[in-house]
Design an enzyme around this catalytic site. Structure first.
Site, PDB file in Angstrom:
ATOM      1  N   THR A  80       0.856  -1.180   0.000  1.00 63.82           N
ATOM      2  CA  THR A  80       0.000   0.000   0.000  1.00 63.82           C
ATOM      3  C   THR A  80       0.892   1.230   0.000  1.00 63.82           C
ATOM      4  OG1 THR A  80      -1.662   1.233   1.233  1.00 63.82           O
ATOM      5  CG2 THR A  80      -0.239  -0.190   2.530  1.00 63.82           C
TER       6      THR A  80
ATOM      7  N   GLU B 272      -4.870  -3.098   4.193  1.00 66.12           N
ATOM      8  CA  GLU B 272      -4.553  -3.843   5.414  1.00 66.12           C
ATOM      9  C   GLU B 272      -5.705  -4.730   5.869  1.00 66.12           C
ATOM     10  OE1 GLU B 272      -4.041  -0.742   4.722  1.00 66.12           O
ATOM     11  OE2 GLU B 272      -2.314   0.142   5.746  1.00 66.12           O
TER      12      GLU B 272
ATOM     13  N   LYS C 291      -6.887  21.502   9.399  1.00 66.67           N
ATOM     14  CA  LYS C 291      -6.809  21.935  10.794  1.00 66.67           C
ATOM     15  C   LYS C 291      -6.764  23.452  10.816  1.00 66.67           C
ATOM     16  CE  LYS C 291      -4.810  17.589  11.158  1.00 66.67           C
ATOM     17  NZ  LYS C 291      -4.103  17.028   9.998  1.00 66.67           N
TER      18      LYS C 291
ATOM     19  N   TRP D 141     -11.264  21.232  13.381  1.00 64.51           N
ATOM     20  CA  TRP D 141     -11.110  20.361  12.224  1.00 64.51           C
ATOM     21  C   TRP D 141     -12.216  20.603  11.211  1.00 64.51           C
ATOM     22  CZ3 TRP D 141     -10.093  14.914  14.781  1.00 64.51           C
ATOM     23  CH2 TRP D 141      -8.802  14.911  15.328  1.00 64.51           C
TER      24      TRP D 141
END
Ligand code: ADP
Length: 545
Positions: free
Chosen positions: A182, A327, A435, A440
């Site tokens: 990945t 994953e 940010k 956020w």
């Protein structure tokens, strides 16, 4: 007590050979459409395994592929793991230094290479230390002049191979069957090793009606490349269930997809959102017969709500949104309404359908915030951690495992909320969050809103450094052709204004001809961040006033 029968991929292939010998695999190659039954695929697979054994491939050795989605790649998907070796599917779009890194890191012994990718390997041949043989995925006539040696033609190996080759009977389900690297945000790619057990369990999961419900009756078109997380497990699942597989081969355009759907009566197709954006455009410009489709499956990046509605309301094609990672094999969650949610107001239902959905049976999730575990209330955010039988527990020979895996959990790097019903909503990748002044901003939410605007074809929102707020969002937008002359930045900001708090609004909207894409078709935000990093620090910046 029950029998301890190992979950191995050999049993997946054998089921197709014995129960579905007449069902077919349709393969689009450079030389046209080819059709094979699972009986033929089984025989060719065994011949390939015997040929690889002749070439010196032993139990545990890695065999790399640089290949499109076609029948030969499918044969390698079974021949390599079923003979006890490990299939390393290589992303053909990696930069050269990453390609040589992963081939050396995986210690590939043999490479199976589509003729088209030969120049990629020729260019790095002097940096490959472990490869002993190259197999060109074609017949003798398709083997070009090359500096690589030794080189074999795939079809000659198949012709000379033993079609009745017996796979080892003592495979352990925990032996490695495949691996995939990945792309890391920075640095070199990270390897994930799948086992027979994880691959079989993952394949079975794709058959559950509450996940993708793949079945014998399906005609599946994986557009997601077989070098990207095993085409999301569809080759294994479809072979297991005897579904017809349509493998779309090289240079897949929206037109090719539309034609394959119509000609082969495809029932499910899987791909990333940019694939579905492209197909929708094609279908709106040139109608095709698509009523065979029972679902398009979208994952790999957030599916905007507008895209889901476009498919279901305008094109009449059911749309399934799923989430996963390299994953995690990859399937983690699927967004389907619960039965008692069917009576909810329409808007609310679309909101739920655009979440990443419910964690599939077999996996567990938790949210970890700065102050420990976050509550499942749809508001508290945290990093999504996962565990389960098809979740990696380390990166292959990589020190970065230490940060990504702790106490038996994978840290996904995705910031999410989970609501009381269990629906996961990915707010953003940690690295893509904006940010701004200690708060956020979700780039995903802004993109989704923008892509619901009738004039917008694609939108990517990125964080750009800002002297006062640390970071501010800017939006890169591709307009649909008919709207290019008539849509302004102000139009789009006016459209966003009622939907978001003022400080969420992008500081600028930049019109582009195209959003750069990653090797697997996701928005390449890294390139946009690099390109526009000084955009808000130049003297002309309006927000500095
Ligand atoms: P890469 O990092 O190269 O994109 P993967 O293909 O493994 O590697 O991508 C996994 C990541 O893709 C996830 O961690 C998540 O950020 C994103 N992703 C995958 N599916 C979805 C989805 N349905 N919605 C939002 N993000 C998604």
């Amino acid at each position: 007590m029950m029998m301890n029968v190992p979950l191995v991929l050999t049993s997946v292939l054998e089921r197709a050979e014995t129960i579905f010998p007449k069902k077919t695999v349709v393969s689009r190659t450079a030389s046209g459409i080819q059709r094979y039954t699972y009986k033929e695929i089984g025989e060719r697979t065994r011949a390939l395994a015997s040929a690889l054994a002749e070439l010196g491939v032993k139990r545990g050795d890695r065999v790399g592929t640089l290949a499109w989605n076609d029948h030969r790649h499918l044969e390698a998907y079974f021949a390599v793991p079923c003979m006890g070796a490990v299939l390393h599917t290589i992303n053909i779009r990696l930069p050269k230094d990453h390609l040589s890194y992963i081939i050396n890191h995986a210690e590939d012994k043999v490479l199976l290479v589509d003729r088209q990718f030969l120049p990629l390997i020729e260019a790095i041949k002097d940096e490959l230390y472990t490869v002993r043989a190259f197999v060109i995925l074609g017949d003798e006539a398709e083997v070009p002049e090359t500096a690589l040696a030794p080189v074999y033609a795939y079809e000659s190996l198949i012709a000379a191979g033993d079609r009745r080759y017996r796979f080892p009977q003592d495979l352990d389900e925990n032996e490695p069957s495949g691996m995939c690297y990945t792309s890391a945000t920075t640095g070199l790619p990270k390897g994930v090793v799948y086992t027979h057990r994880s691959s079989v369990l993952h394949a079975l999961t794709l058959g559950l009606v509450d996940t993708l419900g793949l079945s014998e009756a399906d005609v599946c078109l994986p557009i997601v490349p077989m070098f990207h997380v095993n085409a999301w497990g569809t080759p294994y699942a479809c072979t297991y269930f005897g579904s017809t597989l349509v493998l779309p081969g090289p240079n897949v355009t929206p037109k090719v997809i539309a034609e394959l759907i119509e000609a082969e009566k495809v029932t499910t197709a899987s791909g990333v959102p940019t694939v579905w954006l492209g197909l929708a455009k094609e279908l709106q410009e040139r109608p095709h017969k698509t009523d065979s489709l029972r679902a398009v499956i979208c994952g790999g990046a957030a599916a905007p709500k507008g895209l889901i509605r476009l498919y279901e309301e305008k094109l009449g094609i059911p749309f399934i949104h799923a989430y996963g990672l390299t994953e995690t094999s990859p399937l983690v969650s699927v967004a389907r309404l619960k039965s008692y949610q069917n009576d909810l107001p329409e808007e609310e239902k679309w909101e739920i359908r655009a979440t990443q959905g419910l964690i599939v049976p077999g996996l567990q999730a938790k949210l970890v915030g700065e102050n420990g575990e976050a509550a499942w209330n749809g508001k508290e955010m945290g990093e999504l951690w996962l565990r389960g039988p098809w979740v990696a527990d380390e990166y292959y020979k990589d020190e970065r495992s230490r940060e990504a895996f702790t106490d038996g959990w994978l840290h996904t790097g995705d910031i999410a909320t989970i609501d009381e019903e269990g629906f996961v909503k990915i707010v953003d990748r940690a690295k893509d969050l904006v940010k701004s002044g200690g708060e956020w901003i979700s780039s995903v939410d802004l993109e989704n809103a923008l892509m619901a605007h009738e004039a917008v074809f694609e939108a990517a929102v990125i964080a750009v450094p800002h002297p006062k707020w640390q970071e501010r969002p800017i939006a890169c937008v591709v307009l649909k052709e008919p709207y290019q002359a008539t849509t302004s930045k102000e139009d789009l900001l006016d459209y966003l204004r009622p939907q978001f708090a003022k400080w969420w609004l992008p500081d600028d909207i930049i019109f582009l001809d195209e959003i750069p894409k990653t090797s697997v078709g996701k928005f390449l935000k890294r390139a946009l961040r690099e390109r526009f990093k000084n955009h808000l620090t130049s003297a002309s910046d309006p927000s500095m006033a």
